[in-house]
Design an enzyme around this catalytic site. Structure first.
Site, PDB file in Angstrom:
ATOM      1  N   SER A  10      -6.443   4.647  -1.201  1.00  0.00           N
ATOM      2  CA  SER A  10      -6.627   3.219  -0.933  1.00  0.00           C
ATOM      3  C   SER A  10      -8.049   2.751  -1.203  1.00  0.00           C
ATOM      4  O   SER A  10      -8.260   1.647  -1.710  1.00  0.00           O
ATOM      5  CB  SER A  10      -6.243   2.904   0.519  1.00  0.00           C
ATOM      6  OG  SER A  10      -4.864   3.110   0.707  1.00  0.00           O
ATOM      7  N   ARG A  20     -15.943   9.894   1.424  1.00  0.00           N
ATOM      8  CA  ARG A  20     -15.302   8.606   1.713  1.00  0.00           C
ATOM      9  C   ARG A  20     -15.775   8.133   3.088  1.00  0.00           C
ATOM     10  O   ARG A  20     -15.701   8.880   4.060  1.00  0.00           O
ATOM     11  CB  ARG A  20     -13.787   8.751   1.666  1.00  0.00           C
ATOM     12  CG  ARG A  20     -13.055   7.483   2.075  1.00  0.00           C
ATOM     13  CD  ARG A  20     -11.603   7.541   1.692  1.00  0.00           C
ATOM     14  NE  ARG A  20     -10.789   6.745   2.608  1.00  0.00           N
ATOM     15  CZ  ARG A  20      -9.504   6.478   2.434  1.00  0.00           C
ATOM     16  NH1 ARG A  20      -8.884   6.932   1.370  1.00  0.00           N
ATOM     17  NH2 ARG A  20      -8.831   5.774   3.317  1.00  0.00           N
ATOM     18  N   ASP A  32      -1.567   0.132  -4.627  1.00  0.00           N
ATOM     19  CA  ASP A  32      -2.873   0.714  -4.943  1.00  0.00           C
ATOM     20  C   ASP A  32      -2.774   2.189  -5.302  1.00  0.00           C
ATOM     21  O   ASP A  32      -3.696   2.750  -5.891  1.00  0.00           O
ATOM     22  CB  ASP A  32      -3.838   0.518  -3.774  1.00  0.00           C
ATOM     23  CG  ASP A  32      -3.265   1.032  -2.451  1.00  0.00           C
ATOM     24  OD1 ASP A  32      -2.039   1.273  -2.370  1.00  0.00           O
ATOM     25  OD2 ASP A  32      -4.043   1.187  -1.495  1.00  0.00           O
ATOM     26  N   HIS A  33      -1.666   2.827  -4.953  1.00  0.00           N
ATOM     27  CA  HIS A  33      -1.410   4.236  -5.269  1.00  0.00           C
ATOM     28  C   HIS A  33      -0.003   4.545  -4.793  1.00  0.00           C
ATOM     29  O   HIS A  33       0.645   3.715  -4.143  1.00  0.00           O
ATOM     30  CB  HIS A  33      -2.423   5.169  -4.581  1.00  0.00           C
ATOM     31  CG  HIS A  33      -2.445   5.035  -3.089  1.00  0.00           C
ATOM     32  ND1 HIS A  33      -1.478   5.574  -2.275  1.00  0.00           N
ATOM     33  CD2 HIS A  33      -3.306   4.392  -2.251  1.00  0.00           C
ATOM     34  CE1 HIS A  33      -1.744   5.288  -1.016  1.00  0.00           C
ATOM     35  NE2 HIS A  33      -2.848   4.549  -0.972  1.00  0.00           N
ATOM     36  N   ASP A  73       2.271   3.337   3.014  1.00  0.00           N
ATOM     37  CA  ASP A  73       1.282   4.410   2.992  1.00  0.00           C
ATOM     38  C   ASP A  73       1.123   5.066   4.355  1.00  0.00           C
ATOM     39  O   ASP A  73       1.223   6.284   4.490  1.00  0.00           O
ATOM     40  CB  ASP A  73      -0.067   3.877   2.513  1.00  0.00           C
ATOM     41  CG  ASP A  73      -1.088   4.996   2.369  1.00  0.00           C
ATOM     42  OD1 ASP A  73      -0.713   6.050   1.809  1.00  0.00           O
ATOM     43  OD2 ASP A  73      -2.234   4.828   2.798  1.00  0.00           O
ATOM     44  N   ARG A  99     -10.509   6.808  12.916  1.00  0.00           N
ATOM     45  CA  ARG A  99     -11.273   5.636  12.467  1.00  0.00           C
ATOM     46  C   ARG A  99     -10.880   4.373  13.233  1.00  0.00           C
ATOM     47  O   ARG A  99     -11.356   3.285  12.919  1.00  0.00           O
ATOM     48  CB  ARG A  99     -11.049   5.400  10.969  1.00  0.00           C
ATOM     49  CG  ARG A  99      -9.643   4.979  10.597  1.00  0.00           C
ATOM     50  CD  ARG A  99      -9.489   4.747   9.112  1.00  0.00           C
ATOM     51  NE  ARG A  99      -8.097   4.491   8.778  1.00  0.00           N
ATOM     52  CZ  ARG A  99      -7.613   4.519   7.540  1.00  0.00           C
ATOM     53  NH1 ARG A  99      -8.413   4.783   6.529  1.00  0.00           N
ATOM     54  NH2 ARG A  99      -6.339   4.285   7.315  1.00  0.00           N
ATOM     55  N   HIS A 135      -0.712  11.392  -0.879  1.00  0.00           N
ATOM     56  CA  HIS A 135      -0.548  10.422  -1.955  1.00  0.00           C
ATOM     57  C   HIS A 135      -0.017  11.133  -3.198  1.00  0.00           C
ATOM     58  O   HIS A 135       0.124  12.356  -3.217  1.00  0.00           O
ATOM     59  CB  HIS A 135      -1.887   9.753  -2.267  1.00  0.00           C
ATOM     60  CG  HIS A 135      -2.436   8.947  -1.130  1.00  0.00           C
ATOM     61  ND1 HIS A 135      -3.747   8.528  -1.067  1.00  0.00           N
ATOM     62  CD2 HIS A 135      -1.857   8.493   0.008  1.00  0.00           C
ATOM     63  CE1 HIS A 135      -3.947   7.842   0.045  1.00  0.00           C
ATOM     64  NE2 HIS A 135      -2.811   7.819   0.719  1.00  0.00           N
ATOM     65  N   ASP A 192       0.821  -1.208   0.000  1.00  0.00           N
ATOM     66  CA  ASP A 192       0.000   0.000   0.000  1.00  0.00           C
ATOM     67  C   ASP A 192       0.858   1.263   0.000  1.00  0.00           C
ATOM     68  O   ASP A 192       1.674   1.466   0.891  1.00  0.00           O
ATOM     69  CB  ASP A 192      -0.922  -0.003   1.222  1.00  0.00           C
ATOM     70  CG  ASP A 192      -2.183   0.772   0.990  1.00  0.00           C
ATOM     71  OD1 ASP A 192      -2.088   2.007   0.857  1.00  0.00           O
ATOM     72  OD2 ASP A 192      -3.259   0.153   0.913  1.00  0.00           O
ATOM     73  N   HIS A 209     -11.037  12.456   0.838  1.00  0.00           N
ATOM     74  CA  HIS A 209     -12.199  12.260   1.718  1.00  0.00           C
ATOM     75  C   HIS A 209     -13.317  13.265   1.429  1.00  0.00           C
ATOM     76  O   HIS A 209     -14.486  12.975   1.690  1.00  0.00           O
ATOM     77  CB  HIS A 209     -11.786  12.396   3.182  1.00  0.00           C
ATOM     78  CG  HIS A 209     -10.895  11.301   3.659  1.00  0.00           C
ATOM     79  ND1 HIS A 209     -11.370  10.143   4.229  1.00  0.00           N
ATOM     80  CD2 HIS A 209      -9.541  11.176   3.638  1.00  0.00           C
ATOM     81  CE1 HIS A 209     -10.354   9.358   4.541  1.00  0.00           C
ATOM     82  NE2 HIS A 209      -9.238   9.957   4.199  1.00  0.00           N
TER      83      HIS A 209
END
EC number: 5.4.2.12
Length: 540
Positions: free
Chosen positions: A63, A262, A464-465, A423, A192, A483, A13, A124
């Site tokens: 992600s 998001r 993924d990025h 990440d 989160r 990112h 990631d 987001h």
């Protein structure tokens, strides 16, 4: 040739591809195994940002978007683009759920509160959506409209909020509507990981008017900078009047629109407002932590009372079953990779640590919460540290051990694992820590890949990025914590028949091509809605 088993998708990631340089921590890291596989195995790069993943052109990947595209097998039209298109088309201003919130406050002569991540980050939330909501309020002649800004500093530069504030203040002045009532770093308002003590501080500012005090948003931000606190970590701050009273708090009968599109970092604060069982949920969480021997916060936050007659709107669906109104309901990916594997009667295993567990489950499976038949999952807890530069290996060793056990069990035809380190540590901006993070992933793969090959399996390794490959901002020379738009690596590691002499991976691919590639390795047909194309080109 016998079908390889297991077929393992390894997601590093945030490990993008970029030229070597002083800010490319992925390149600076001592990663002999990944380096050798990239050099000696079939290799390509994948588009992981912008139009390649259904985002606006030039928009950084993330992600959630990445895993959704990986699992879907087609380019998924992202919520950012969907909402922005609705604004451009005018449909946004006739959205029935948004109009319901407007009508709620009109009938009660109450206040409308707009809260969410502030700025143009686009991961987001996006400032254009906030500006459109102010336009909507203006069209309906609302007077009491209050803004609660969650400062970013992570998907954008660490100290960029004042520039975004200039833009917002211009919009407010032009429309004649909107007053900033609170500001808070996303560290508090958008946790989160069930660190309820952080959420509680944000909630206290929003509802009780309790927290730091400042005469304006600008003053609050400048005071934080003076204490060397960047946007992400700004303490929840209440903007007060000349008499020292809060400008506004969320009260009974008000309406709230949460502008984040998001889901993952909007759920927890939303629960603080709308979950009738919140305090019991928090109590049980900390009881589990105590039983597991994990440290507890000094004080355990509990909501004093739940607001009544509150109209709470989320821009998208944050979680099934939340008692909220959803402005842009989900459009599900009906036949993701996991569904095709399940329908074929094959067994699969999805594993990640806490920070990326929703991505290898909910997002990879097209927005579905429940596992498919034959799908097992394992969550490895992320370490309880303030920021991950303090523990750059995170839980990679534990993920590796559990992954090896799954491989050794010989139960699974397909396995997906996410290594979160490049990440999550990349977001801290600490180059030495990100180097260690990438080295931790290399160490894990050094153990995992041989185990896969010994059983006759293959590994498709991707990202993924981007993130870890660009730790210095090219414009400022300061830390780059966001990112990137860089492509993702993609390489295939297998035994005889899967080397460069037999296979090449085509160029020009994108994340949506990963699922068809994996299904070819599994000797399964893609679902009809998978418009992505396998990356595998077999040599004659």
């Amino acid at each position: 040739m016998t079908r390889p088993r297991p077929v393992v998708l390894i997601i590093m990631d945030g490990w993008g591809i970029a030229p070597p340089g002083p800010g490319n921590a992925a390149d600076l890291a001592d990663t002999p195994h990944v380096d050798a596989w990239m050099a000696n195995c079939p290799f390509t790069t994948l588009g992981a940002s912008g139009l390649d993943v259904g985002l606006p052109e030039g928009q950084i990947g993330n992600s959630e978007v990445g895993h959704l595209n990986i699992g879907a097998g087609f380019v998924v039209y992202q919520e950012l683009t969907r909402i922005s298109k609705a604004i451009a088309d005018g449909d946004f201003f006739t959205n029935p759920v948004l109009l319901q919130a407007i009508e709620h406050v009109k009938q009660r002569n109450s206040a409308l509160h707009l809260m969410g991540l502030f700025g143009p980050g686009g991961v987001h939330a996006h400032e254009d959506h906030l500006h459109a909501l102010l336009e909507l309020a203006h069209r309906h002649h609302l007077q009491r409209v209050y803004l609660h800004l969650f400062l970013d500093g992570r998907d954008v530069l660490p100290r960029s909020a004042l520039g975004f504030l200039d833009t917002l203040e211009g919009v407010i002045a032009r429309l004649g509507v909107g007053t900033i009532a609170t500001v808070s770093g996303r560290y508090y308002a958008m946790d989160r990981d069930k660190r309820w003590e952080r959420t509680g501080r944000a909630y206290a500012a929003l509802v009780d008017g309790v927290g730091e005090k400042a005469p304006s948003a600008r003053a609050a931000i400048e005071a934080s900078y003076a204490r060397d606190v960047s946007d992400e970590f700004v303490l929840p701050t209440v903007i007060v009047t000349a008499s020292g009273e809060p400008t506004a708090t969320v009260r009974d009968g008000d309406a709230v629109i949460f502008t984040n599109f998001r889901p993952d970092r909007g759920r927890q604060l939303t629960r603080a407002f709308v979950d009738p069982d919140l305090n019991e949920r928090i109590r049980q969480h900390y009881e589990r932590q105590k039983a597991e021997g994990q440290p507890l916060p000094a004080t355990i936050w509990q909501r004093e009372r739940q607001l009544r007659d509150l109209c709470f709107v989320t821009m998208t669906q944050y979680e099934e079953g939340l008692p909220v109104l959803v402005a842009f309901p989900p459009r599900y990916v009906t036949n993701p990779l996991a569904a095709v594997i399940s329908q074929a009667g094959l067994r699969q295993f999805h594993i990640a640590e806490t920070e990326k567990y929703p991505h290898v489950t909910f997002f990879l499976n097209g927005g579905r919460e429940e596992p498919f038949p034959g799908e097992d999952r394992q969550l490895i807890p992320s370490p309880k540290v303030a920021t991950y530069d303090l523990k750059p290996e995170m839980s990679a060793p534990e993920v590796t051990e559990a992954l090896l056990a799954a491989i050794d069990s010989d139960q699974y035809d397909f396995i997906v694992v996410n290594y979160a380190n490049p990440d999550m540590v990349g977001h801290t901006g600490s180059i030495p820590a990100v180097i260690k993070a990438c080295e931790a992933v290399d160490a894990g793969l050094a153990r995992v890949v041989p185990a896969i090959l010994e059983r006759g399996g293959v590994a498709l390794v991707i990202a993924d990025h981007g993130n870890a490959e660009q730790m210095i901002d090219p414009e400022t020379g300061g830390p780059h914590t966001a990112h990137t738009t860089n492509p993702a690596p993609c390489f295939l590691i297998g035994g005889a028949g899967y080397g460069k002499d037999a296979i090449e991976l085509r160029h020009g691919g994108r994340l949506a091509d990963v699922a068809p590639t994996l299904l070819e390795l599994l000797e399964l047909e893609p679902s009809p809605d998978m418009t992505g194309q396998s990356l595998i080109v077999r040599r004659a």
